[in-house]
Motif scaffolding. Structure first.
Motif, PDB file in Angstrom:
ATOM      1  N   VAL A   1       5.703  56.107 -28.583  1.00 23.81           N
ATOM      2  CA  VAL A   1       7.052  55.744 -29.004  1.00 23.81           C
ATOM      3  C   VAL A   1       6.987  54.366 -29.665  1.00 23.81           C
ATOM      4  CG1 VAL A   1       9.416  55.350 -28.279  1.00 23.81           C
ATOM      5  CG2 VAL A   1       8.029  57.061 -27.100  1.00 23.81           C
ATOM      6  N   GLN A   2       7.676  54.252 -30.790  1.00 20.52           N
ATOM      7  CA  GLN A   2       7.640  52.994 -31.509  1.00 20.52           C
ATOM      8  C   GLN A   2       9.039  52.513 -31.859  1.00 20.52           C
ATOM      9  OE1 GLN A   2       5.200  53.973 -34.929  1.00 20.52           O
ATOM     10  NE2 GLN A   2       3.365  53.221 -33.913  1.00 20.52           N
ATOM     11  N   LEU A   3       9.129  51.203 -32.061  1.00 21.16           N
ATOM     12  CA  LEU A   3      10.350  50.576 -32.554  1.00 21.16           C
ATOM     13  C   LEU A   3      10.052  50.007 -33.930  1.00 21.16           C
ATOM     14  CD1 LEU A   3      11.604  48.584 -29.448  1.00 21.16           C
ATOM     15  CD2 LEU A   3      12.616  50.659 -30.390  1.00 21.16           C
ATOM     16  N   GLN A   4      10.950  50.216 -34.846  1.00 18.59           N
ATOM     17  CA  GLN A   4      10.768  49.720 -36.203  1.00 18.59           C
ATOM     18  C   GLN A   4      11.958  48.839 -36.572  1.00 18.59           C
ATOM     19  OE1 GLN A   4       8.089  50.446 -38.297  1.00 18.59           O
ATOM     20  NE2 GLN A   4       8.919  48.972 -39.743  1.00 18.59           N
ATOM     21  N   ALA A   5      11.682  47.560 -36.759  1.00 23.97           N
ATOM     22  CA  ALA A   5      12.723  46.628 -37.166  1.00 23.97           C
ATOM     23  C   ALA A   5      12.649  46.419 -38.669  1.00 23.97           C
ATOM     24  CB  ALA A   5      12.551  45.295 -36.443  1.00 23.97           C
ATOM     25  N   SER A   6      13.803  46.300 -39.291  1.00 22.99           N
ATOM     26  CA  SER A   6      13.863  46.095 -40.739  1.00 22.99           C
ATOM     27  C   SER A   6      15.162  45.401 -41.111  1.00 22.99           C
ATOM     28  CB  SER A   6      13.754  47.435 -41.468  1.00 22.99           C
ATOM     29  OG  SER A   6      14.834  48.281 -41.110  1.00 22.99           O
ATOM     30  N   GLY A   7      15.247  44.972 -42.359  1.00 22.56           N
ATOM     31  CA  GLY A   7      16.489  44.411 -42.868  1.00 22.56           C
ATOM     32  C   GLY A   7      16.487  42.912 -43.074  1.00 22.56           C
ATOM     33  N   GLY A   8      15.404  42.249 -42.710  1.00 21.62           N
ATOM     34  CA  GLY A   8      15.349  40.817 -42.897  1.00 21.62           C
ATOM     35  C   GLY A   8      15.289  40.447 -44.369  1.00 21.62           C
ATOM     36  N   GLY A   9      15.433  39.162 -44.642  1.00 24.34           N
ATOM     37  CA  GLY A   9      15.371  38.702 -46.018  1.00 24.34           C
ATOM     38  C   GLY A   9      15.789  37.260 -46.146  1.00 24.34           C
ATOM     39  N   LEU A  10      15.986  36.851 -47.385  1.00 20.56           N
ATOM     40  CA  LEU A  10      16.405  35.488 -47.702  1.00 20.56           C
ATOM     41  C   LEU A  10      17.867  35.516 -48.123  1.00 20.56           C
ATOM     42  CD1 LEU A  10      15.822  32.487 -48.366  1.00 20.56           C
ATOM     43  CD2 LEU A  10      15.089  33.260 -50.630  1.00 20.56           C
ATOM     44  N   VAL A  11      18.659  34.648 -47.523  1.00 21.04           N
ATOM     45  CA  VAL A  11      20.086  34.609 -47.827  1.00 21.04           C
ATOM     46  C   VAL A  11      20.551  33.165 -47.774  1.00 21.04           C
ATOM     47  CG1 VAL A  11      20.757  34.945 -45.419  1.00 21.04           C
ATOM     48  CG2 VAL A  11      22.307  35.670 -47.240  1.00 21.04           C
ATOM     49  N   GLN A  12      21.591  32.870 -48.522  1.00 17.62           N
ATOM     50  CA  GLN A  12      22.156  31.527 -48.483  1.00 17.62           C
ATOM     51  C   GLN A  12      23.048  31.356 -47.269  1.00 17.62           C
ATOM     52  OE1 GLN A  12      24.136  30.914 -52.271  1.00 17.62           O
ATOM     53  NE2 GLN A  12      22.293  29.991 -53.148  1.00 17.62           N
ATOM     54  N   ALA A  13      23.217  30.128 -46.858  1.00 18.23           N
ATOM     55  CA  ALA A  13      24.114  29.825 -45.740  1.00 18.23           C
ATOM     56  C   ALA A  13      25.493  30.400 -46.022  1.00 18.23           C
ATOM     57  CB  ALA A  13      24.192  28.331 -45.509  1.00 18.23           C
ATOM     58  N   GLY A  14      26.070  31.011 -44.996  1.00 20.27           N
ATOM     59  CA  GLY A  14      27.358  31.672 -45.153  1.00 20.27           C
ATOM     60  C   GLY A  14      27.255  33.137 -45.512  1.00 20.27           C
ATOM     61  N   GLY A  15      26.065  33.575 -45.847  1.00 18.92           N
ATOM     62  CA  GLY A  15      25.865  34.959 -46.221  1.00 18.92           C
ATOM     63  C   GLY A  15      25.664  35.871 -45.030  1.00 18.92           C
ATOM     64  N   SER A  16      25.359  37.133 -45.326  1.00 17.57           N
ATOM     65  CA  SER A  16      25.219  38.148 -44.279  1.00 17.57           C
ATOM     66  C   SER A  16      23.945  38.958 -44.470  1.00 17.57           C
ATOM     67  CB  SER A  16      26.419  39.113 -44.308  1.00 17.57           C
ATOM     68  OG  SER A  16      27.636  38.439 -44.076  1.00 17.57           O
ATOM     69  N   LEU A  17      23.453  39.471 -43.372  1.00 15.61           N
ATOM     70  CA  LEU A  17      22.350  40.420 -43.360  1.00 15.61           C
ATOM     71  C   LEU A  17      22.602  41.434 -42.258  1.00 15.61           C
ATOM     72  CD1 LEU A  17      19.116  38.225 -43.712  1.00 15.61           C
ATOM     73  CD2 LEU A  17      19.957  39.891 -45.379  1.00 15.61           C
ATOM     74  N   ARG A  18      22.022  42.614 -42.420  1.00 18.20           N
ATOM     75  CA  ARG A  18      22.117  43.638 -41.388  1.00 18.20           C
ATOM     76  C   ARG A  18      20.713  44.086 -41.018  1.00 18.20           C
ATOM     77  NH1 ARG A  18      23.670  49.844 -41.570  1.00 18.20           N
ATOM     78  NH2 ARG A  18      24.828  50.101 -39.620  1.00 18.20           N
TER      79      ARG A  18
END
Length: 122
Positions: free
Chosen positions: A1-18
């Motif tokens: 069984v594995q866990l896969q994390a994704s969705g990171g990145g570079l964003v400016q302050a005040g921005g959003s990521l999921r």
């Protein structure tokens, strides 16, 4: 069984990521997110029990981050990001329902995904 994390990145302050944390099987009932900034210890961010939807947030992200349920997955919506949120984010999970008092402890989790880098520029 594995866990896969994704969705990171570079964003400016005040921005959003999921961020997403997907499990390869329907094994886990408690999920957590932790993060580790350069030169710092890993710290708890948020956790969720799938059985009843109970959540626990660190004070530093409360009101800005939201964890939600997916199909064998959890999502972390991060809004109003700050430079101090810059870190490698790790997804963790447990096959049992953890009590609230231990959901913030990284040694309570028995499965970990690889990290995903989140960088917030000022």
């Amino acid at each position: 069984v594995q866990l896969q994390a994704s969705g990171g990145g570079l964003v400016q302050a005040g921005g959003s990521l999921r961020l997403s944390c997907a499990a390869s099987a329907s094994t886990f009932v408690t999920y957590g997110w932790f993060r580790q900034a350069p030169g710092k210890e890993r710290e708890f961010v948020v956790a969720r029990r799938q059985s009843d939807g109970s959540t626990k947030y660190s004070d530093s992200v409360k009101g800005r981050f939201t964890i939600s349920r997916g199909n064998n997955a959890v999502y972390l919506q991060m809004n109003n990001l700050k430079p101090e949120d810059t870190a490698v984010y790790y997804c963790a999970a447990h096959s049992r329902t953890l009590i609230l008092s231990v959901m913030a402890l990284d040694n309570a989790y028995d499965f970990w995904g690889q990290g995903t880098q989140v960088t917030v520029s000022s």
